[in-house]
Motif scaffolding. Structure first.
Motif, PDB file in Angstrom:
ATOM      1  N   THR A 121       0.542  -1.209   0.122  1.00  0.00           N
ATOM      2  CA  THR A 121       0.130   0.124   0.020  1.00  0.00           C
ATOM      3  C   THR A 121       1.336   1.744   0.432  1.00  0.00           C
ATOM      4  O   THR A 121       0.069   2.494  -0.287  1.00  0.00           O
ATOM      5  CB  THR A 121      -1.158  -0.307   1.405  1.00  0.00           C
ATOM      6  OG1 THR A 121      -0.022  -0.200   2.258  1.00  0.00           O
ATOM      7  CG2 THR A 121      -1.897  -1.485   1.228  1.00  0.00           C
ATOM      8  N   GLU A 122       1.968   0.839  -0.214  1.00  0.00           N
ATOM      9  CA  GLU A 122       3.155   2.295  -0.150  1.00  0.00           C
ATOM     10  C   GLU A 122       4.478   2.667  -0.410  1.00  0.00           C
ATOM     11  O   GLU A 122       3.464   1.226  -1.935  1.00  0.00           O
ATOM     12  CB  GLU A 122       3.768   2.503   1.649  1.00  0.00           C
ATOM     13  CG  GLU A 122       2.854   2.333   2.275  1.00  0.00           C
ATOM     14  CD  GLU A 122       3.525   2.278   3.513  1.00  0.00           C
ATOM     15  OE1 GLU A 122       5.106   2.467   3.561  1.00  0.00           O
ATOM     16  OE2 GLU A 122       3.443   2.033   5.155  1.00  0.00           O
ATOM     17  N   THR A 152       9.473   4.580  -6.301  1.00  0.00           N
ATOM     18  CA  THR A 152       8.634   2.799  -6.477  1.00  0.00           C
ATOM     19  C   THR A 152       7.644   2.035  -5.623  1.00  0.00           C
ATOM     20  O   THR A 152       8.274   2.924  -4.190  1.00  0.00           O
ATOM     21  CB  THR A 152      10.124   1.964  -6.498  1.00  0.00           C
ATOM     22  OG1 THR A 152      10.906   2.300  -5.694  1.00  0.00           O
ATOM     23  CG2 THR A 152      11.176   1.951  -8.075  1.00  0.00           C
ATOM     24  N   THR A 153       6.906   1.490  -5.810  1.00  0.00           N
ATOM     25  CA  THR A 153       5.914   0.480  -5.567  1.00  0.00           C
ATOM     26  C   THR A 153       5.161  -0.223  -5.741  1.00  0.00           C
ATOM     27  O   THR A 153       5.866  -0.862  -6.788  1.00  0.00           O
ATOM     28  CB  THR A 153       4.517   1.077  -5.473  1.00  0.00           C
ATOM     29  OG1 THR A 153       3.621   0.680  -4.483  1.00  0.00           O
ATOM     30  CG2 THR A 153       3.805   1.429  -6.759  1.00  0.00           C
ATOM     31  N   PRO A 154       5.754  -1.672  -5.039  1.00  0.00           N
ATOM     32  CA  PRO A 154       4.793  -3.032  -5.133  1.00  0.00           C
ATOM     33  C   PRO A 154       4.416  -3.554  -6.164  1.00  0.00           C
ATOM     34  O   PRO A 154       4.086  -4.663  -6.925  1.00  0.00           O
ATOM     35  CB  PRO A 154       5.117  -3.936  -4.403  1.00  0.00           C
ATOM     36  CG  PRO A 154       5.663  -2.766  -3.080  1.00  0.00           C
ATOM     37  CD  PRO A 154       5.204  -1.194  -3.679  1.00  0.00           C
ATOM     38  N   ALA A 155       3.343  -2.944  -5.926  1.00  0.00           N
ATOM     39  CA  ALA A 155       1.923  -3.423  -6.737  1.00  0.00           C
ATOM     40  C   ALA A 155       1.949  -4.701  -6.855  1.00  0.00           C
ATOM     41  O   ALA A 155       1.571  -5.520  -5.850  1.00  0.00           O
ATOM     42  CB  ALA A 155       2.117  -3.042  -8.128  1.00  0.00           C
ATOM     43  N   TYR A 156       1.546  -5.283  -8.094  1.00  0.00           N
ATOM     44  CA  TYR A 156       1.323  -6.735  -7.989  1.00  0.00           C
ATOM     45  C   TYR A 156       2.162  -7.691  -8.148  1.00  0.00           C
ATOM     46  O   TYR A 156       2.580  -9.038  -7.882  1.00  0.00           O
ATOM     47  CB  TYR A 156       0.274  -7.141  -9.373  1.00  0.00           C
ATOM     48  CG  TYR A 156      -0.776  -6.513  -9.528  1.00  0.00           C
ATOM     49  CD1 TYR A 156      -1.578  -7.699  -8.777  1.00  0.00           C
ATOM     50  CD2 TYR A 156      -1.545  -5.264  -9.917  1.00  0.00           C
ATOM     51  CE1 TYR A 156      -3.236  -7.688  -8.631  1.00  0.00           C
ATOM     52  CE2 TYR A 156      -3.455  -5.063  -9.451  1.00  0.00           C
ATOM     53  CZ  TYR A 156      -3.493  -5.761  -9.372  1.00  0.00           C
ATOM     54  OH  TYR A 156      -4.903  -6.130  -9.383  1.00  0.00           O
ATOM     55  N   MET A 157       3.271  -7.011  -7.376  1.00  0.00           N
ATOM     56  CA  MET A 157       5.148  -7.827  -6.891  1.00  0.00           C
ATOM     57  C   MET A 157       4.347  -8.801  -5.505  1.00  0.00           C
ATOM     58  O   MET A 157       4.518  -9.538  -4.875  1.00  0.00           O
ATOM     59  CB  MET A 157       5.875  -7.173  -6.607  1.00  0.00           C
ATOM     60  CG  MET A 157       6.703  -6.423  -8.283  1.00  0.00           C
ATOM     61  SD  MET A 157       7.216  -8.462  -8.877  1.00  0.00           S
ATOM     62  CE  MET A 157       8.483  -8.391  -7.643  1.00  0.00           C
ATOM     63  N   ALA A 168       0.371  -7.566  -4.080  1.00  0.00           N
ATOM     64  CA  ALA A 168      -0.721  -7.116  -4.557  1.00  0.00           C
ATOM     65  C   ALA A 168      -2.127  -8.581  -4.590  1.00  0.00           C
ATOM     66  O   ALA A 168      -1.414  -9.473  -5.550  1.00  0.00           O
ATOM     67  CB  ALA A 168      -1.285  -6.114  -5.150  1.00  0.00           C
ATOM     68  N   GLY A 169      -2.518  -8.636  -3.544  1.00  0.00           N
ATOM     69  CA  GLY A 169      -3.449 -10.284  -3.722  1.00  0.00           C
ATOM     70  C   GLY A 169      -5.187  -8.888  -4.019  1.00  0.00           C
ATOM     71  O   GLY A 169      -5.741 -10.150  -4.387  1.00  0.00           O
ATOM     72  N   GLN A 170      -5.240  -7.794  -4.273  1.00  0.00           N
ATOM     73  CA  GLN A 170      -6.326  -7.258  -4.339  1.00  0.00           C
ATOM     74  C   GLN A 170      -5.865  -5.937  -5.555  1.00  0.00           C
ATOM     75  O   GLN A 170      -5.236  -5.299  -4.829  1.00  0.00           O
ATOM     76  CB  GLN A 170      -7.257  -7.182  -3.393  1.00  0.00           C
ATOM     77  CG  GLN A 170      -7.414  -8.330  -2.899  1.00  0.00           C
ATOM     78  CD  GLN A 170      -8.515  -7.843  -1.062  1.00  0.00           C
ATOM     79  OE1 GLN A 170      -8.435  -6.754  -0.550  1.00  0.00           O
ATOM     80  NE2 GLN A 170      -9.533  -8.970  -1.202  1.00  0.00           N
ATOM     81  N   VAL A 171      -7.049  -5.103  -6.064  1.00  0.00           N
ATOM     82  CA  VAL A 171      -6.996  -4.716  -6.855  1.00  0.00           C
ATOM     83  C   VAL A 171      -6.732  -3.023  -5.777  1.00  0.00           C
ATOM     84  O   VAL A 171      -6.002  -2.081  -6.056  1.00  0.00           O
ATOM     85  CB  VAL A 171      -8.164  -4.423  -7.449  1.00  0.00           C
ATOM     86  CG1 VAL A 171      -8.461  -3.134  -8.300  1.00  0.00           C
ATOM     87  CG2 VAL A 171      -8.475  -5.352  -9.258  1.00  0.00           C
TER      88      VAL A 171
END
Length: 217
Positions: A177-178, A189-194, A196-199
């Motif tokens: 989330t950060e 930079t942010t992890p996103a779908y690295m 994320a389990g939800q949109v």
């Protein structure tokens, strides 16, 4: 109003831009008062993946720009038309396309090379002291763009973090989330779908990334 260039690496998580990340990036930019223009390389993508089975589709080729146009609703330009002086910041959503079509990290790992046209544009933003946001797997290119010692995150994957270190980057663990900010290099930079389990989780991190990029702009 900040004007942001967004580079898409195709369409689809396994062989192009991650669609949710791309759309959430555009949504976040719009919600936070920025304008944007999408760009993509005009060349064949590494390969085509059947997103239902995960298998390579033999004998089929697709163009990165043509595929990315699906996400941008046709409002997209070739990467060669991106003039750094026209934009205040650069943002690159993830998906395997970032690691296959903008660089070859997916194949070569820490021995990767970055596509010359993309690298020239990204370094142009860095040299002009304009911020860059890299999302998901795209931060593996951070050190190649901004030089050794660039701080970035892909979340907490140990193998990818080790590859980033081997390429001269400094990996920072980060929750989904950060975002993480290297203020000196103006790299966000942010992890996103690295991770994320939800949109909604991906959205939180991407929105934070966009917020920090716009603050640096």
């Amino acid at each position: 109003m900040a004007n942001v260039a967004v580079i898409l690496a195709g369409c689809g998580v396994y062989d192009g831009a991650e669609i949710n990340e791309a759309v959430l990036t555009l949504l976040s930019l719009e919600q936070q008062g920025a304008s944007y223009q999408c760009f993509a390389p005009d060349r064949e993508q590494l390969h085509v993946i059947n997103h239902l089975t995960g298998e390579v589709v033999e004998g089929v080729t697709r163009n990165v720009l043509v595929e990315a146009a699906r996400i941008a609703r046709g409002n997209i330009k070739p990467l060669t038309e991106l003039n750094v002086t026209d934009y205040d910041a650069l943002v690159v959503p993830g998906g395997f396309g970032a690691a296959k079509n903008l660089c070859d990290f997916a194949v070569e790992g820490a021995q990767m090379s970055v596509q010359e046209d993309f690298l020239a544009v990204a370094r142009g933003f860095h040299q002009a002291d304009k911020p860059i946001g890299l999302i998901c797997i795209a931060p593996v290119m951070a050190a190649a763009i901004c030089g050794a010692g660039t701080e970035c995150t892909i979340g907490n994957d140990a193998d990818t973090a080790a590859a980033i270190a081997a390429m001269g980057g400094v990996h920072l663990d980060c929750p989904v989330t950060e975002a993480r900010v290297d203020a000196a290099k103006k790299m966000v930079t942010t992890p996103a779908y690295m991770l994320a389990g939800q949109v909604s989780e991906a959205y939180a991190g991407i929105a934070d990334c966009v917020k920090e990029v716009l603050a640096l702009a």
